[in-house]
Scaffold this motif. Structure first.
Motif, short mmCIF file in Angstrom:
data_model
loop_
_atom_site.label_atom_id
_atom_site.label_comp_id
_atom_site.label_asym_id
_atom_site.label_seq_id
_atom_site.Cartn_x
_atom_site.Cartn_y
_atom_site.Cartn_z
N SER A 134 -16.98 -24.28 -27.84
CA SER A 134 -16.31 -22.94 -28.17
C SER A 134 -17.08 -21.92 -27.73
O SER A 134 -18.44 -21.99 -27.51
CB SER A 134 -16.23 -22.88 -29.75
OG SER A 134 -17.36 -22.69 -30.39
N LEU A 135 -16.49 -20.58 -27.63
CA LEU A 135 -17.52 -19.49 -27.30
C LEU A 135 -18.49 -19.07 -28.73
O LEU A 135 -19.72 -18.63 -28.27
CB LEU A 135 -16.50 -18.30 -27.32
CG LEU A 135 -15.78 -18.26 -25.72
CD1 LEU A 135 -15.02 -17.02 -25.72
CD2 LEU A 135 -16.63 -18.45 -24.69
N GLU A 136 -18.16 -19.53 -29.85
CA GLU A 136 -18.93 -19.33 -30.87
C GLU A 136 -20.20 -20.38 -31.00
O GLU A 136 -21.15 -19.78 -31.10
CB GLU A 136 -18.19 -19.73 -32.26
CG GLU A 136 -18.92 -19.43 -33.39
CD GLU A 136 -17.94 -19.47 -34.81
OE1 GLU A 136 -18.76 -19.27 -35.91
OE2 GLU A 136 -16.86 -19.87 -34.66
N GLN A 137 -19.98 -21.52 -30.43
CA GLN A 137 -20.90 -22.33 -30.31
C GLN A 137 -22.02 -21.94 -29.26
O GLN A 137 -23.42 -22.03 -29.26
CB GLN A 137 -20.50 -23.96 -29.93
CG GLN A 137 -19.82 -24.43 -31.05
CD GLN A 137 -19.10 -25.82 -30.33
OE1 GLN A 137 -18.77 -25.89 -29.17
NE2 GLN A 137 -19.36 -26.92 -30.92
N ILE A 138 -21.62 -21.28 -28.11
CA ILE A 138 -22.30 -20.90 -26.94
C ILE A 138 -23.16 -19.54 -27.62
O ILE A 138 -24.41 -19.39 -27.51
CB ILE A 138 -21.53 -20.28 -25.74
CG1 ILE A 138 -21.06 -21.48 -25.35
CG2 ILE A 138 -22.39 -19.47 -24.89
CD1 ILE A 138 -19.94 -21.21 -24.04
N ALA A 139 -22.45 -18.65 -28.55
CA ALA A 139 -23.05 -17.49 -29.07
C ALA A 139 -24.11 -18.05 -29.80
O ALA A 139 -25.38 -17.46 -29.81
CB ALA A 139 -21.95 -16.74 -29.52
N ALA A 167 -27.83 -6.60 -18.99
CA ALA A 167 -27.71 -7.74 -18.12
C ALA A 167 -28.51 -8.88 -18.54
O ALA A 167 -28.11 -10.08 -18.31
CB ALA A 167 -28.42 -7.05 -16.75
N ALA A 168 -29.64 -8.84 -19.32
CA ALA A 168 -30.64 -9.75 -20.01
C ALA A 168 -29.57 -10.51 -20.99
O ALA A 168 -29.71 -11.67 -21.04
CB ALA A 168 -31.77 -9.27 -20.45
N THR A 169 -28.70 -9.90 -21.82
CA THR A 169 -27.89 -10.63 -22.55
C THR A 169 -27.10 -11.42 -22.00
O THR A 169 -26.57 -12.82 -22.23
CB THR A 169 -27.14 -9.63 -23.74
OG1 THR A 169 -28.52 -8.71 -24.23
CG2 THR A 169 -26.25 -10.32 -24.57
N ARG A 170 -26.42 -10.77 -21.04
CA ARG A 170 -25.33 -11.47 -19.98
C ARG A 170 -26.00 -12.90 -19.81
O ARG A 170 -25.50 -13.98 -19.58
CB ARG A 170 -24.77 -10.77 -19.01
CG ARG A 170 -23.44 -11.42 -18.33
CD ARG A 170 -23.18 -10.61 -17.15
NE ARG A 170 -21.80 -10.99 -16.58
CZ ARG A 170 -21.94 -11.57 -15.41
NH1 ARG A 170 -23.01 -12.08 -15.02
NH2 ARG A 170 -20.72 -12.14 -14.99
N GLY A 183 -28.30 -17.39 -29.72
CA GLY A 183 -28.67 -16.59 -30.97
C GLY A 183 -28.11 -15.04 -31.26
O GLY A 183 -28.69 -14.22 -31.57
N MET A 184 -26.80 -15.06 -30.85
CA MET A 184 -25.87 -14.00 -30.77
C MET A 184 -24.64 -14.31 -31.55
O MET A 184 -24.37 -15.34 -31.93
CB MET A 184 -25.66 -13.51 -29.24
CG MET A 184 -27.04 -13.37 -28.45
SD MET A 184 -26.75 -12.91 -27.07
CE MET A 184 -28.13 -13.08 -25.99
N LEU A 220 -25.05 -16.86 -20.27
CA LEU A 220 -24.80 -17.91 -19.23
C LEU A 220 -25.89 -19.11 -19.27
O LEU A 220 -25.49 -20.29 -19.25
CB LEU A 220 -24.69 -17.27 -17.89
CG LEU A 220 -23.83 -16.23 -17.67
CD1 LEU A 220 -23.99 -15.37 -16.23
CD2 LEU A 220 -22.45 -17.13 -17.63
N ASP A 221 -27.06 -18.67 -19.72
CA ASP A 221 -28.05 -19.86 -19.77
C ASP A 221 -27.67 -20.99 -20.87
O ASP A 221 -27.53 -22.05 -20.72
CB ASP A 221 -29.23 -19.35 -20.09
CG ASP A 221 -30.12 -18.63 -18.94
OD1 ASP A 221 -29.67 -18.71 -17.83
OD2 ASP A 221 -31.04 -17.97 -19.10
#
Length: 205
Positions: A33-38, A10-13, A42-43, A17-18
């Motif tokens: 992109s999703l890669e930029q968000i990740a 839940a914390a990762t999710r 830091g994931m 989102l943050d």
């Protein structure tokens, strides 16, 4: 241990989102992109896909964190007497909504939806905005119909028209505030407008 794993997931999710809020606000939704968000979180990109099917799914989850269905705002007040005071229910629900909008997350996400989101894939910001507006207007209409039955609305004002007037005022206030949120308090100015509008709806003394 299972409970801890669930809490960590839940914390990762929430962290993803943050991160999405921050990157969407900076770059816009289509150019993110999703890669930029990740990377911003830091994931790995795999972590994003573990929690979200695609960018539209992530975007919808981000919106859901700040949704404010009008009926829920009324129910959270927890005052049964509001059933007989529908105009007061509207006033208090608006106050609660304005107070939430002044929280940074609520302001950021709505700014993304209104100003930083283009039609992209399955993401249609206009359709999302229309859905939210229709939900709000429908709830306002229900409360104003109750007020009409109770004799709390002037006889020459149909509740459907009153709902459209109030919804239009709220929408204009909301968009003006998002453009200039540092210039005025949506709570202070919003309540002046809402209370004035509701007084104009009331029967003549």
């Amino acid at each position: 241990m299972a409970r801890k794993t669930k809490a960590e997931a839940a914390a990762t999710r929430e962290a993803l989102l943050d991160a999405a809020e921050e990157v969407f606000l900076e770059k816009g939704v289509a150019r993110t992109s999703l890669e930029q968000i990740a990377r911003h979180a830091g994931m790995t990109r795999g972590a994003v896909y573990w929690h979200f099917r695609n960018k539209c799914d992530l975007f919808q989850a981000m919106l859901n964190r700040v949704r404010m269905p009008f009926q829920e705002l009324v129910e959270e007040i927890g005052d049964p007497s509001l059933a007989e005071r529908p105009l007061e229910a509207i006033r208090l629900a608006c106050l609660s909504g304005f107070e939430r909008l002044e929280r940074p997350r609520y302001r950021r996400v709505h700014a993304i939806l209104i100003h930083h989101c283009e039609v992209f894939g399955d993401i249609d910001p206009l359709a999302m905005q229309n859905e939210m507006a229709e939900e709000s207007c429908g709830a306002l209409r229900d409360y104003l119909q109750s007020a009409t039955r109770l004799g709390q609305i002037r006889e020459d004002l149909p509740p459907e028209l009153a709902a459209k007037l109030l919804q239009s005022m709220l929408s204009g206030l909301f968009h003006d505030w998002l453009r200039n949120h540092e210039q005025f308090s949506i709570v202070e100015q919003g309540m002046v407008l809402v209370e004035t509008q509701l007084r104009l709806f009331a029967p003549s003394a």
